[in-house]
Design a protein around this motif. Structure first.
Motif, PDB file in Angstrom:
ATOM      1  N   ARG A  11     -42.832 -47.463 -23.698  1.00  0.00           N
ATOM      2  CA  ARG A  11     -42.815 -48.867 -23.343  1.00  0.00           C
ATOM      3  C   ARG A  11     -42.132 -49.145 -22.329  1.00  0.00           C
ATOM      4  N   PRO A  12     -42.738 -50.113 -21.361  1.00  0.00           N
ATOM      5  CA  PRO A  12     -41.770 -50.613 -20.116  1.00  0.00           C
ATOM      6  C   PRO A  12     -40.692 -51.489 -20.723  1.00  0.00           C
ATOM      7  N   PHE A  13     -39.480 -51.336 -20.012  1.00  0.00           N
ATOM      8  CA  PHE A  13     -38.300 -52.097 -20.297  1.00  0.00           C
ATOM      9  C   PHE A  13     -37.464 -51.854 -21.509  1.00  0.00           C
ATOM     10  N   VAL A  14     -37.542 -50.750 -22.311  1.00  0.00           N
ATOM     11  CA  VAL A  14     -36.988 -50.211 -23.290  1.00  0.00           C
ATOM     12  C   VAL A  14     -36.411 -49.180 -23.168  1.00  0.00           C
ATOM     13  N   GLY A  15     -36.383 -48.338 -22.067  1.00  0.00           N
ATOM     14  CA  GLY A  15     -35.714 -47.133 -21.718  1.00  0.00           C
ATOM     15  C   GLY A  15     -34.034 -47.105 -21.673  1.00  0.00           C
ATOM     16  N   GLU A  16     -33.640 -46.321 -22.000  1.00  0.00           N
ATOM     17  CA  GLU A  16     -32.177 -46.060 -21.880  1.00  0.00           C
ATOM     18  C   GLU A  16     -31.681 -46.203 -20.473  1.00  0.00           C
ATOM     19  N   TYR A  17     -32.532 -45.860 -19.421  1.00  0.00           N
ATOM     20  CA  TYR A  17     -32.038 -45.605 -17.796  1.00  0.00           C
ATOM     21  C   TYR A  17     -32.481 -46.681 -17.049  1.00  0.00           C
ATOM     22  N   THR A  18     -33.317 -47.365 -17.561  1.00  0.00           N
ATOM     23  CA  THR A  18     -34.151 -48.526 -16.714  1.00  0.00           C
ATOM     24  C   THR A  18     -33.290 -49.183 -15.756  1.00  0.00           C
ATOM     25  N   ASP A  19     -32.299 -49.766 -16.382  1.00  0.00           N
ATOM     26  CA  ASP A  19     -31.316 -50.597 -15.338  1.00  0.00           C
ATOM     27  C   ASP A  19     -30.063 -50.257 -15.227  1.00  0.00           C
ATOM     28  N   THR A  20     -29.570 -48.928 -15.556  1.00  0.00           N
ATOM     29  CA  THR A  20     -28.292 -48.277 -15.351  1.00  0.00           C
ATOM     30  C   THR A  20     -27.866 -47.936 -14.218  1.00  0.00           C
ATOM     31  N   GLU A  21     -26.592 -48.059 -13.764  1.00  0.00           N
ATOM     32  CA  GLU A  21     -26.408 -48.211 -12.436  1.00  0.00           C
ATOM     33  C   GLU A  21     -25.017 -47.193 -12.527  1.00  0.00           C
ATOM     34  N   THR A  22     -25.115 -46.175 -13.707  1.00  0.00           N
ATOM     35  CA  THR A  22     -24.037 -45.067 -13.730  1.00  0.00           C
ATOM     36  C   THR A  22     -24.407 -43.915 -12.699  1.00  0.00           C
ATOM     37  N   ALA A  23     -23.150 -43.565 -11.916  1.00  0.00           N
ATOM     38  CA  ALA A  23     -23.396 -42.262 -10.858  1.00  0.00           C
ATOM     39  C   ALA A  23     -23.402 -41.039 -11.838  1.00  0.00           C
ATOM     40  N   GLY A  24     -24.143 -40.385 -11.310  1.00  0.00           N
ATOM     41  CA  GLY A  24     -24.386 -38.940 -11.978  1.00  0.00           C
ATOM     42  C   GLY A  24     -25.657 -38.377 -11.632  1.00  0.00           C
ATOM     43  N   THR A  25     -26.029 -37.439 -12.334  1.00  0.00           N
ATOM     44  CA  THR A  25     -27.084 -36.349 -12.223  1.00  0.00           C
ATOM     45  C   THR A  25     -28.070 -36.837 -13.551  1.00  0.00           C
ATOM     46  N   TYR A  26     -29.393 -36.828 -13.388  1.00  0.00           N
ATOM     47  CA  TYR A  26     -30.185 -36.790 -14.248  1.00  0.00           C
ATOM     48  C   TYR A  26     -31.159 -35.517 -14.432  1.00  0.00           C
ATOM     49  N   ARG A  27     -31.070 -34.960 -15.668  1.00  0.00           N
ATOM     50  CA  ARG A  27     -31.711 -33.904 -16.033  1.00  0.00           C
ATOM     51  C   ARG A  27     -32.689 -33.928 -16.913  1.00  0.00           C
TER      52      ARG A  27
END
Length: 140
Positions: A35-51
């Protein structure tokens, strides 16, 4: 993650079900969408790598992430184009481009073009949070 096999396509459906939660399985292996707007990474600004949550392959980095306000994490490009596979998707009565992990063939989301976002590629890789994990960058 150099110890990953080049492909995980020989992993059985039973093995995927054991490895993934039911929600992860529904998206990654059955092509679902969270569902939209419920995901853990929707608004995160943490620097890093998405795997890839299924196999650990590198998909995107925070350098490619941008706020599209669409309800899912958005990236203007993968970290390396060879890390994803793009497929025509004619489901739901429309033509879209599906994004899959090139290593394990898991469904990640879709890519949209020509929407006018001020990004270097004019592309929006709209990716399900549940299909990824974020490895924060070292702050040293």
């Amino acid at each position: 993650m150099s110890d990953l096999p080049r492909t995980m396509n020989d992993t059985t459906d039973e093995q995927w079900r054991e490895k993934l939660t039911p929600e992860e399985y529904a998206v990654l292996r059955q092509g679902g969408t969270e569902r939209p707007f419920v995901g853990e990474y929707t608004d995160t600004e943490t620097a890093g790598t998405y795997r890839c949550r299924a196999c650990g392959a590198t998909l995107f980095t925070s350098k490619e992430k941008f706020h599209s306000h669409c309800g899912w994490p958005s990236f203007h490009a993968p970290e390396d184009a060879e890390n994803v596979t793009l497929l025509e998707d004619r489901s739901m009565g429309m033509v879209r481009t599906e994004v899959r992990c090139a290593n394990c063939d898991s469904h990640l989301g879709h890519v949209f073009r020509g929407e006018g976002y001020p990004t270097p590629t004019d592309e929006r890789f709209c990716i399900n949070s549940i299909s990824m994990t974020l490895e924060p960058a070292d702050e040293n």
